[in-house]
Design a protein around this motif. Structure first.
Motif, PDB file in Angstrom:
ATOM      1  N   ALA A 131     -43.012  76.534 -25.058  1.00  0.00           N
ATOM      2  CA  ALA A 131     -41.885  75.795 -24.497  1.00  0.00           C
ATOM      3  C   ALA A 131     -42.311  74.364 -24.215  1.00  0.00           C
ATOM      4  CB  ALA A 131     -41.386  76.455 -23.213  1.00  0.00           C
ATOM      5  N   CYS A 132     -41.515  73.418 -24.685  1.00  0.00           N
ATOM      6  CA  CYS A 132     -41.731  71.995 -24.428  1.00  0.00           C
ATOM      7  C   CYS A 132     -40.794  71.589 -23.296  1.00  0.00           C
ATOM      8  CB  CYS A 132     -41.447  71.193 -25.694  1.00  0.00           C
ATOM      9  SG  CYS A 132     -41.743  69.426 -25.509  1.00  0.00           S
ATOM     10  N   ILE A 133     -41.354  71.116 -22.180  1.00  0.00           N
ATOM     11  CA  ILE A 133     -40.576  70.942 -20.953  1.00  0.00           C
ATOM     12  C   ILE A 133     -40.756  69.538 -20.399  1.00  0.00           C
ATOM     13  CG2 ILE A 133     -40.207  71.808 -18.615  1.00  0.00           C
ATOM     14  CD1 ILE A 133     -41.499  74.458 -19.604  1.00  0.00           C
ATOM     15  N   SER A 134     -39.655  68.884 -20.105  1.00  0.00           N
ATOM     16  CA  SER A 134     -39.716  67.572 -19.443  1.00  0.00           C
ATOM     17  C   SER A 134     -40.327  67.748 -18.059  1.00  0.00           C
ATOM     18  CB  SER A 134     -38.311  66.980 -19.314  1.00  0.00           C
ATOM     19  OG  SER A 134     -37.648  66.988 -20.555  1.00  0.00           O
ATOM     20  N   TRP A 135     -41.190  66.808 -17.683  1.00  0.00           N
ATOM     21  CA  TRP A 135     -41.943  66.944 -16.428  1.00  0.00           C
ATOM     22  C   TRP A 135     -41.899  65.628 -15.651  1.00  0.00           C
ATOM     23  CZ3 TRP A 135     -43.718  70.557 -13.359  1.00  0.00           C
ATOM     24  CH2 TRP A 135     -44.756  70.300 -12.462  1.00  0.00           C
ATOM     25  N   PRO A 136     -41.369  65.646 -14.438  1.00  0.00           N
ATOM     26  CA  PRO A 136     -41.289  64.398 -13.659  1.00  0.00           C
ATOM     27  C   PRO A 136     -42.593  64.083 -12.952  1.00  0.00           C
ATOM     28  CG  PRO A 136     -40.354  66.206 -12.393  1.00  0.00           C
ATOM     29  CD  PRO A 136     -40.786  66.799 -13.724  1.00  0.00           C
ATOM     30  N   LYS A 137     -42.951  62.822 -12.991  1.00  0.00           N
ATOM     31  CA  LYS A 137     -44.112  62.413 -12.201  1.00  0.00           C
ATOM     32  C   LYS A 137     -43.796  62.556 -10.716  1.00  0.00           C
ATOM     33  CE  LYS A 137     -44.094  58.844 -14.962  1.00  0.00           C
ATOM     34  NZ  LYS A 137     -44.335  57.518 -15.587  1.00  0.00           N
ATOM     35  N   ALA A 138     -42.531  62.354 -10.385  1.00  0.00           N
ATOM     36  CA  ALA A 138     -42.005  62.640  -9.044  1.00  0.00           C
ATOM     37  C   ALA A 138     -40.574  63.129  -9.252  1.00  0.00           C
ATOM     38  CB  ALA A 138     -42.026  61.401  -8.168  1.00  0.00           C
ATOM     39  N   GLU A 139     -40.198  64.208  -8.611  1.00  0.00           N
ATOM     40  CA  GLU A 139     -38.859  64.750  -8.796  1.00  0.00           C
ATOM     41  C   GLU A 139     -37.810  63.696  -8.437  1.00  0.00           C
ATOM     42  OE1 GLU A 139     -39.045  69.533  -8.292  1.00  0.00           O
ATOM     43  OE2 GLU A 139     -38.866  68.380  -6.445  1.00  0.00           O
ATOM     44  N   ASP A 140     -36.747  63.640  -9.220  1.00  0.00           N
ATOM     45  CA  ASP A 140     -35.665  62.698  -8.938  1.00  0.00           C
ATOM     46  C   ASP A 140     -34.330  63.372  -9.185  1.00  0.00           C
ATOM     47  OD1 ASP A 140     -35.186  62.684 -11.712  1.00  0.00           O
ATOM     48  OD2 ASP A 140     -36.423  60.912 -12.047  1.00  0.00           O
ATOM     49  N   GLU A 141     -33.244  62.590  -9.190  1.00  0.00           N
ATOM     50  CA  GLU A 141     -31.916  63.162  -9.343  1.00  0.00           C
ATOM     51  C   GLU A 141     -31.642  63.697 -10.740  1.00  0.00           C
ATOM     52  OE1 GLU A 141     -31.180  58.617  -9.694  1.00  0.00           O
ATOM     53  OE2 GLU A 141     -32.724  60.009  -8.982  1.00  0.00           O
ATOM     54  N   TYR A 142     -32.515  63.377 -11.690  1.00  0.00           N
ATOM     55  CA  TYR A 142     -32.315  63.799 -13.073  1.00  0.00           C
ATOM     56  C   TYR A 142     -33.234  64.939 -13.509  1.00  0.00           C
ATOM     57  CZ  TYR A 142     -29.963  59.277 -13.247  1.00  0.00           C
ATOM     58  OH  TYR A 142     -29.143  58.204 -13.005  1.00  0.00           O
ATOM     59  N   ALA A 159     -50.279  74.628 -21.135  1.00  0.00           N
ATOM     60  CA  ALA A 159     -51.187  74.409 -22.258  1.00  0.00           C
ATOM     61  C   ALA A 159     -51.613  72.950 -22.366  1.00  0.00           C
ATOM     62  CB  ALA A 159     -50.540  74.845 -23.563  1.00  0.00           C
ATOM     63  N   GLY A 160     -50.758  72.035 -21.915  1.00  0.00           N
ATOM     64  CA  GLY A 160     -51.121  70.621 -22.027  1.00  0.00           C
ATOM     65  C   GLY A 160     -50.013  69.723 -21.511  1.00  0.00           C
ATOM     66  N   GLU A 161     -50.358  68.472 -21.221  1.00  0.00           N
ATOM     67  CA  GLU A 161     -49.394  67.500 -20.702  1.00  0.00           C
ATOM     68  C   GLU A 161     -49.526  66.192 -21.473  1.00  0.00           C
ATOM     69  OE1 GLU A 161     -48.092  65.376 -16.451  1.00  0.00           O
ATOM     70  OE2 GLU A 161     -49.678  66.896 -16.513  1.00  0.00           O
ATOM     71  N   PHE A 162     -48.370  65.632 -21.820  1.00  0.00           N
ATOM     72  CA  PHE A 162     -48.308  64.336 -22.496  1.00  0.00           C
ATOM     73  C   PHE A 162     -47.617  63.348 -21.564  1.00  0.00           C
ATOM     74  CE2 PHE A 162     -48.564  67.601 -25.677  1.00  0.00           C
ATOM     75  CZ  PHE A 162     -49.453  67.104 -26.613  1.00  0.00           C
ATOM     76  N   TRP A 172     -39.529  56.662 -17.321  1.00  0.00           N
ATOM     77  CA  TRP A 172     -40.368  57.423 -18.233  1.00  0.00           C
ATOM     78  C   TRP A 172     -40.687  58.782 -17.642  1.00  0.00           C
ATOM     79  CZ3 TRP A 172     -41.286  56.032 -23.106  1.00  0.00           C
ATOM     80  CH2 TRP A 172     -41.105  54.681 -23.449  1.00  0.00           C
ATOM     81  N   TYR A 173     -40.659  59.791 -18.522  1.00  0.00           N
ATOM     82  CA  TYR A 173     -40.981  61.153 -18.101  1.00  0.00           C
ATOM     83  C   TYR A 173     -42.125  61.715 -18.930  1.00  0.00           C
ATOM     84  CZ  TYR A 173     -36.578  61.148 -15.530  1.00  0.00           C
ATOM     85  OH  TYR A 173     -35.567  60.845 -14.659  1.00  0.00           O
ATOM     86  N   ASN A 174     -42.922  62.555 -18.294  1.00  0.00           N
ATOM     87  CA  ASN A 174     -43.972  63.267 -19.005  1.00  0.00           C
ATOM     88  C   ASN A 174     -43.382  64.506 -19.676  1.00  0.00           C
ATOM     89  OD1 ASN A 174     -45.628  61.361 -17.878  1.00  0.00           O
ATOM     90  ND2 ASN A 174     -46.753  62.777 -16.558  1.00  0.00           N
ATOM     91  N   VAL A 175     -44.169  65.127 -20.513  1.00  0.00           N
ATOM     92  CA  VAL A 175     -43.789  66.378 -21.164  1.00  0.00           C
ATOM     93  C   VAL A 175     -44.955  67.343 -21.043  1.00  0.00           C
ATOM     94  CG1 VAL A 175     -43.412  67.475 -23.415  1.00  0.00           C
ATOM     95  CG2 VAL A 175     -42.133  65.424 -22.809  1.00  0.00           C
TER      96      VAL A 175
END
Length: 209
Positions: A131-142, A159-162, A172-175
């Motif tokens: 599963a490829c999942i959007s990941w917030p550096k800090a949670e926000d309204e989106y 498994a890993g973070e981009f 910008w969001y991490n994955v």
């Protein structure tokens, strides 16, 4: 009426799972649209047309499962598998996606969809679910961390973070990639079968017709 529907969604005896149909496209777009317009859960910018979504369903079902959860004729959520990568060596791995009606999340329906998907994929001889999942550096309204927590609950592991991989809503969001092994990895794995090849085994059992 709408409140009553979502209250009943908690009663899983009233919810059936079935294979998606191209005719479901309009309702699936209705479910998916707020994820596009109001969240960074998906990195799509524009809501796809019903015609485009119908084409996606048809294309997926040529090889992979596309499953919906339905109650009283109304679809509450859906999940589908797709190729993890194009090269033949990746055939035993898939990428999963799941979307639920915003009003019925956290009622166990996502878990039921994923459990059914896992059973079907095992029968297809798939070994890895990713599963490829959007990941917030800090949670926000989106974007929150709920999707990662859901996948952890379903037995997935990080498994890993981009970093800074997706740009949406002016930020910008991490994955992260998460994985779950659903079979052993022998020297000579069984050839992968397509969903149409094994679909009948689950019809009338795990899945409604």
């Amino acid at each position: 009426m709408e409140e009553m529907l979502y209250e009943k969604a908690k009663d899983h005896t009233q919810i059936l799972l079935r294979t998606a149909r191209p005719s479901d496209a309009e309702r699936l777009v209705e479910i998916y649209a707020p994820y596009v317009t109001d969240t960074a859960i998906t990195f799509e910018y524009e809501v796809p047309s019903v015609e485009e979504f119908r084409s996606r369903i048809e294309k997926t079902l040529e090889k992979y499962p596309y499953i919906v959860a339905e109650q009283n004729g109304r679809i509450l959520g859906y999940t589908y598998a797709s190729a993890f990568a194009r090269r033949a060596a990746y055939n035993w791995s898939v990428e999963l996606s799941i979307y639920l009606d915003m009003e019925i999340r956290r009622q166990g329906i996502g878990g039921r969809l994923y459990q059914a998907m896992e059973e079907i994929l095992k029968e297809m001889h798939i070994l890895n679910m990713n599963a490829c999942i959007s990941w917030p550096k800090a949670e926000d309204e989106y974007l929150t961390k709920n999707s990662v927590q859901f996948h952890e609950h379903m037995g997935f592991h990080l498994a890993g973070e981009f970093h800074d991989s997706g740009y949406k809503f002016g930020r910008w969001y991490n994955v992260v990639w998460m994985e779950k092994m659903i079979g052993d990895h022998p020297e000579n794995p069984k050839p992968v079968r397509t969903f149409p090849e094994i679909r009948e085994k689950f019809t009338g059992n795990l899945l409604e017709s």
